[in-house]
Design a protein around this motif. Sequence first.
Motif, PDB file in Angstrom:
ATOM      1  N   ALA A  14       0.828  -1.209   0.000  1.00  0.00           N
ATOM      2  CA  ALA A  14       0.000   0.000   0.000  1.00  0.00           C
ATOM      3  C   ALA A  14       0.862   1.259   0.000  1.00  0.00           C
ATOM      4  O   ALA A  14       0.540   2.252  -0.672  1.00  0.00           O
ATOM      5  N   ILE A  68       2.132   1.799  -3.550  1.00  0.00           N
ATOM      6  CA  ILE A  68       1.049   2.213  -4.448  1.00  0.00           C
ATOM      7  C   ILE A  68       0.693   3.679  -4.214  1.00  0.00           C
ATOM      8  O   ILE A  68       0.584   4.476  -5.162  1.00  0.00           O
ATOM      9  N   CYS A  69       0.512   4.071  -2.957  1.00  0.00           N
ATOM     10  CA  CYS A  69       0.086   5.431  -2.634  1.00  0.00           C
ATOM     11  C   CYS A  69       1.188   6.454  -2.890  1.00  0.00           C
ATOM     12  O   CYS A  69       0.914   7.570  -3.346  1.00  0.00           O
ATOM     13  N   ALA A  77      -5.907   6.042  -1.543  1.00  0.00           N
ATOM     14  CA  ALA A  77      -5.416   4.657  -1.575  1.00  0.00           C
ATOM     15  C   ALA A  77      -6.254   3.761  -2.476  1.00  0.00           C
ATOM     16  O   ALA A  77      -5.717   2.988  -3.278  1.00  0.00           O
ATOM     17  N   THR A 114      -4.881   2.247  -5.975  1.00  0.00           N
ATOM     18  CA  THR A 114      -4.775   0.796  -6.165  1.00  0.00           C
ATOM     19  C   THR A 114      -5.476   0.365  -7.448  1.00  0.00           C
ATOM     20  O   THR A 114      -5.002  -0.534  -8.163  1.00  0.00           O
ATOM     21  N   TYR A 170      -9.521  -4.952  -7.605  1.00  0.00           N
ATOM     22  CA  TYR A 170      -9.425  -5.386  -6.217  1.00  0.00           C
ATOM     23  C   TYR A 170     -10.808  -5.457  -5.563  1.00  0.00           C
ATOM     24  O   TYR A 170     -11.757  -4.822  -6.018  1.00  0.00           O
ATOM     25  N   CYS A 217     -12.299  -4.673  -1.780  1.00  0.00           N
ATOM     26  CA  CYS A 217     -11.946  -4.035  -0.515  1.00  0.00           C
ATOM     27  C   CYS A 217     -12.810  -4.618   0.597  1.00  0.00           C
ATOM     28  O   CYS A 217     -14.037  -4.495   0.572  1.00  0.00           O
ATOM     29  N   ALA A 258      -2.982  -5.679  -0.396  1.00  0.00           N
ATOM     30  CA  ALA A 258      -2.449  -4.425   0.128  1.00  0.00           C
ATOM     31  C   ALA A 258      -3.348  -4.000   1.289  1.00  0.00           C
ATOM     32  O   ALA A 258      -4.565  -3.910   1.125  1.00  0.00           O
ATOM     33  N   LEU A 293      -7.103  -4.900   0.683  1.00  0.00           N
ATOM     34  CA  LEU A 293      -7.454  -4.819  -0.735  1.00  0.00           C
ATOM     35  C   LEU A 293      -6.882  -6.061  -1.415  1.00  0.00           C
ATOM     36  O   LEU A 293      -5.665  -6.199  -1.553  1.00  0.00           O
ATOM     37  N   LEU A 309      -6.012  -8.044  -4.496  1.00  0.00           N
ATOM     38  CA  LEU A 309      -5.760  -7.706  -5.895  1.00  0.00           C
ATOM     39  C   LEU A 309      -5.965  -8.931  -6.782  1.00  0.00           C
ATOM     40  O   LEU A 309      -5.514 -10.030  -6.465  1.00  0.00           O
TER      41      LEU A 309
END
Length: 479
Positions: free
Chosen positions: A271, A274-275, A340, A344, A350, A352, A381, A394, A396
């Motif tokens: 995460a 990614i962020c 986020a 993602t 994904y 969540c 993530a 999350l 994926l």
Amino acid sequence: MSTNIQFLKPRQDILSRRQMIIADLRELLPPDCLVHEARELVPFETDAFVAYRRLPLAVALPETTAQVAAVLKYCHRYGVPVVPRGAGTSLCGGAIPQEDAVVIGLSKMAKILEVDFANRCAVVQAGVTNLAISDAVGADGFFYAPDPSSQLACTIGGNIGMNSGGAHCLKYGVTTNNLLGVKLVLVDGTVIELGGKHLDAGGYDLLGLVCGSEGQLGIVTEATVRLIAKPEGARPVLFGFETSEEAGACVADVIGAGIIPVAIEFMDKPAIEICEAFAKAGYPLDVGALLIVEVEGSEAEMNAMLAAIVEIARRHGVKRVKECQSATEAALIWKGRKSAFGATGRIADYICMDGTVPLSQLSYVLKRTDEIVKGFGLRVANVFHAGDGNMHPLILFNANDPEEAEKAEAAGNEILKLCVDAGGCLTGEHGVGIEKRDLMRHQYGKQDLDQQMAVRAAFDPQWLLNPSKVFPLEERPVA
């Protein structure tokens, strides 16, 4: 498209009367407030839980409470199911329609009706976005506390339906803690008011019952919400750890020490990467887990609280401590966190999840979550509200691969069961919708479910409001 979650079979008697229903609804609504052409219905066929889609019978977009009441009265009279819809940001399928249902969308009811600083509250229509309230009162030194990541788009009506939270709800509470009253239209079109500007209402706590009821007890058209004075100052600080388990243990010890920052947000390494790639927020990339801890108050108060938190973090092997040095840096830190989910989505499809666990179990559940997802051959993530144990792993996957989609759903179900087994629950703020509906039996026994359904049936005996949601289809009575 996945087909694991089942819907109620559309009623042919309603489908056969579709044109008549549309004609009748047209008489109840102003021009441009009824959508019924197939191509125009497509934007309403799903919400943010995009694995499932159904075209509704029609979509009503009323502009007033009276129009909502008229549509509900009509649908109740003729036994037509109704699906309430806010902004469609639900991550559990709470606003997904069905083929024999009329969607009532509240996007046209988007006015802030009153701001009352003397009583520290605002009266708003259900279609007002979450962030619009804080924007409207910010210059006067106030804000509305619940702040979901989708606050730019999500609306107060939907927030009430799902009892939404957000990063700053560790200190200020979720929607139910900031809701003073609602105007509610019941299934037969009756309009009632619960609560108001006063602190508490007499009698049963029906307001508490409505908040989080996912549109099954009535449709909220107006809300009276609490306004809070802005703090003297606020400062987010980044804490980097070698492992997620160390970060989770640190969170538990901070809260256990009686320290309540305004927010404690968690990101694991996937995460963080990614962020940071999206927001360029200055997150450290050499750590395995990150906590965003925000403190607020005077300089002396913030310094004292941070010193205590840093001392606890050191006992858990913290590698990096980075305080923001400017308002711009603080804004970037929160931009990364609140982006986020969208960030993602740039790299993978994904699902969540939204389980909540006791903080003492956070390290264990994080470890098991990683093991569960890897067991299905997928990646995860983790980014979530750590301070109150509200996890958002999350998962994926490739949505164009049916096998991966099934694995992702199966992994998600195992994670939610893990949360319950660890002493937590199925949802912290996203709701049950269709996503967690069949897992309700994992958390509740038959007597518990029967009692909840009895309460629901007291408001809606025919089960016309959001009928495919929350309760397992096999458990609900035949309408």
